[in-house]
Design a protein around this motif. Sequence first.
Motif, PDB file in Angstrom:
ATOM      1  N   GLY B  98      21.653 -43.239 -88.781  1.00 15.46           N
ATOM      2  CA  GLY B  98      20.899 -43.235 -90.046  1.00 15.46           C
ATOM      3  C   GLY B  98      21.763 -43.553 -91.238  1.00 15.46           C
ATOM      4  O   GLY B  98      22.735 -44.316 -91.123  1.00 15.46           O
ATOM      5  N   ASP B  99      21.449 -42.887 -92.374  1.00 16.01           N
ATOM      6  CA  ASP B  99      22.072 -43.343 -93.625  1.00 16.01           C
ATOM      7  C   ASP B  99      23.436 -42.708 -93.901  1.00 16.01           C
ATOM      8  O   ASP B  99      23.980 -42.875 -94.981  1.00 16.01           O
ATOM      9  N   ARG B 100      24.008 -41.976 -92.946  1.00 14.81           N
ATOM     10  CA  ARG B 100      25.335 -41.434 -93.247  1.00 14.81           C
ATOM     11  C   ARG B 100      26.407 -42.535 -93.210  1.00 14.81           C
ATOM     12  O   ARG B 100      27.484 -42.382 -93.750  1.00 14.81           O
ATOM     13  N   GLU B 102      27.555 -45.938 -94.574  1.00 21.54           N
ATOM     14  CA  GLU B 102      27.226 -46.800 -95.710  1.00 21.54           C
ATOM     15  C   GLU B 102      27.416 -48.269 -95.359  1.00 21.54           C
ATOM     16  O   GLU B 102      26.642 -49.129 -95.787  1.00 21.54           O
ATOM     17  N   LYS B 103      28.438 -48.565 -94.580  1.00 25.66           N
ATOM     18  CA  LYS B 103      28.680 -49.958 -94.203  1.00 25.66           C
ATOM     19  C   LYS B 103      29.416 -49.987 -92.882  1.00 25.66           C
ATOM     20  O   LYS B 103      30.241 -49.096 -92.593  1.00 25.66           O
ATOM     21  N   LYS B 253      29.206 -42.520 -96.223  1.00 29.11           N
ATOM     22  CA  LYS B 253      28.814 -42.156 -97.594  1.00 29.11           C
ATOM     23  C   LYS B 253      29.588 -40.921 -98.014  1.00 29.11           C
ATOM     24  O   LYS B 253      30.021 -40.798 -99.159  1.00 29.11           O
TER      25      LYS B 253
END
Lengths: 227, 439
Positions: B98-100, B102-103, B253
């Motif tokens: 998921g969104d943890r 960042e790239k 992140k």
Amino acid sequence: MDSQPLIRIHQVQKSYRLGEVMIPALKGVDLNVAGGEFTVLIGASGSGKSTLLNLIGCVDEPDSGEIWFDGQAVAALNEKERSELRNRKIGFVFQSFNLIPVLSVAENIELPLLIQPELSAAERRQRVESALADVGLAEYRHHLPDRLSGGQRQRVAIARALVTQPKLILADEPTANLDSKTAHMIIDLLLDLNRKRNVTFFFCSHDEKLIGRVGRVLHIVDGLISA
Amino acid sequence: MNSFLEWKLALRNLSRNKRRTLSTATALIIAFVGIAVLSGHVYNVHRSVKTSMVYGNRLGHISIFKKDGIDKYELRPDLYEITADELKIVDEIVAGLGDRIEKRGAVLWAPGLLSTGKRSLPVLIAGTDLGMEEYARDHASIQAFVPEFAAMQERPFLFQAVKEVPDAISIARGVRELLGLRRPFGELSSDEKEVVLAARTRERAFNAVNGTIATTHMTGMPFLEDTSIVVPLQLARELVQSQGASHMILFLKNERQTQDTIEKLQSEFDARRLSVEALPFADDRIGLFYNGTMSFLLSIVSFFSVLIIGASVLIIVNSMTMALLERAREMGTLRAFGFTPQRVRGLFVKEAFWLAGISSGIAIVLAEMIGYFVNRMHIMYETPGIVYRTQLRIIIPPWIYLPLTLVIVVIATGFSFWLVRRKTRERIAVLLLESGAAL
């Protein structure tokens, strides 16, 4: 005067160690002090008068013998009870005044009341004002001790001793650091308070001139009392 | 006793012996400021080295290598490369977090040669995902924490240059020096910019591709400055004739989630029977320079901290001992009036608390002022192992003030408690005979 003795001392002994040698300060003292009495204990330096005063005031403990204060055996009290006894029943006046330098005259007098939780701030203030009036220092209430003369400082110390309305005031050579005129004024004040408040006074001195001025004079020589 | 009055009395007592209060406070302040400023320096170095490694050199927070690949890839890339199929599965697993993340992006290392036709150099070619290059190269933290590093990066960046020149490559400043390309890029002829990159393929054959030097970059580290070449991932793949990668890099992140993320990834990799491993940035095999720098710095700081704390504690203890012992008669007086030993102790401990608290407040202001002035002076210094000069910065992390204040308060109040307890155990009659203190 009350018939029941306020202080009863039986065969009290106290020694101090000086290097390897034990120095006997009190050698079996017997003494009764009635309530309301004004007693002066006269003796030379090293005669044991301060030692006896300390034992009566519960700031030291005897090696042997018994002390009763207001009918209560002092030896049976624990540390907290002794502190309570000193705070509520005994007032101290020291030779060198022992005022707290950062507190004003009124605050110094109020100090022993601060550990009496049942007193409100207003009651404390009222008692301080009354004590200040008794010693004639009302106008100095906001002064710091270092702004006062020796006599004034001793009067503050007396007011501090009085403020808890104790049964006994102990004074250890209260006039020793004062000139003779001021010393007599302090004695007059103490006698006056003894009469007005019926407080028991017990103080020690090496000044023989006091003999004619007080009710009861005791002499202490080499750790033994003679009337 | 009314607690407010106790605090008031304790505060007033500080003014009793101004010289002694001042000397104790000075010792407390020196200890506090010394450690705060040292911490501020270490914190700044830590932050800047970490940022230049994670973003500037694009090491990321987590690297995913084939098992043992970090050590053996360069010797046997054919065995220790993450294959295209494996890369797909790794990518799926990473996307599942998921969104943890960042790239993320793949990197393909290829030791090889760079030749201008006149001169050849052994180089380490890093084929890099351009999306990741765009994300990391000019990351905001580089500007914020390592402005010297940011200032020395040349524009355009590689991800910008490839839009104009499809086979654009970026060479390290040291490589540029070795190639003798000292003039600005605009003045270089196309012959000077055209190069050939050669390396061994996965089939152990020899292959070469054309490239155009479009820009330079700076690694910051001498051992990489004369070998580092960054090229688009696709160009590197063409060169070694593989669709795999030496490793994948993840930027988080929240870097505090590094360990947790690694554990999650590793359990997924193991469940899918993938022979890959996730390694943190701080792993010695990845962040060796970072770890070495920090260990060195921490050992120096620890040494100076011990000196500062030791000297300060001695001064504090000495000063407080004198201040408390001279008040033994006052302790006796309070005891004679009926104050229990606990109450007397409480008064003196409160006084020490005030002293430590006020000193800490002054020390915080002083430390911030020192930081402000030092930062404004722009003092530059050479750091071993870094090719650019760095500015001495004191940026004290605000959170450090709380533990420092607590330490100072604990030292002052603890010592006061111990000493007053010792004194109040003495007979009151003896305390009353002590000299000094009361009037």
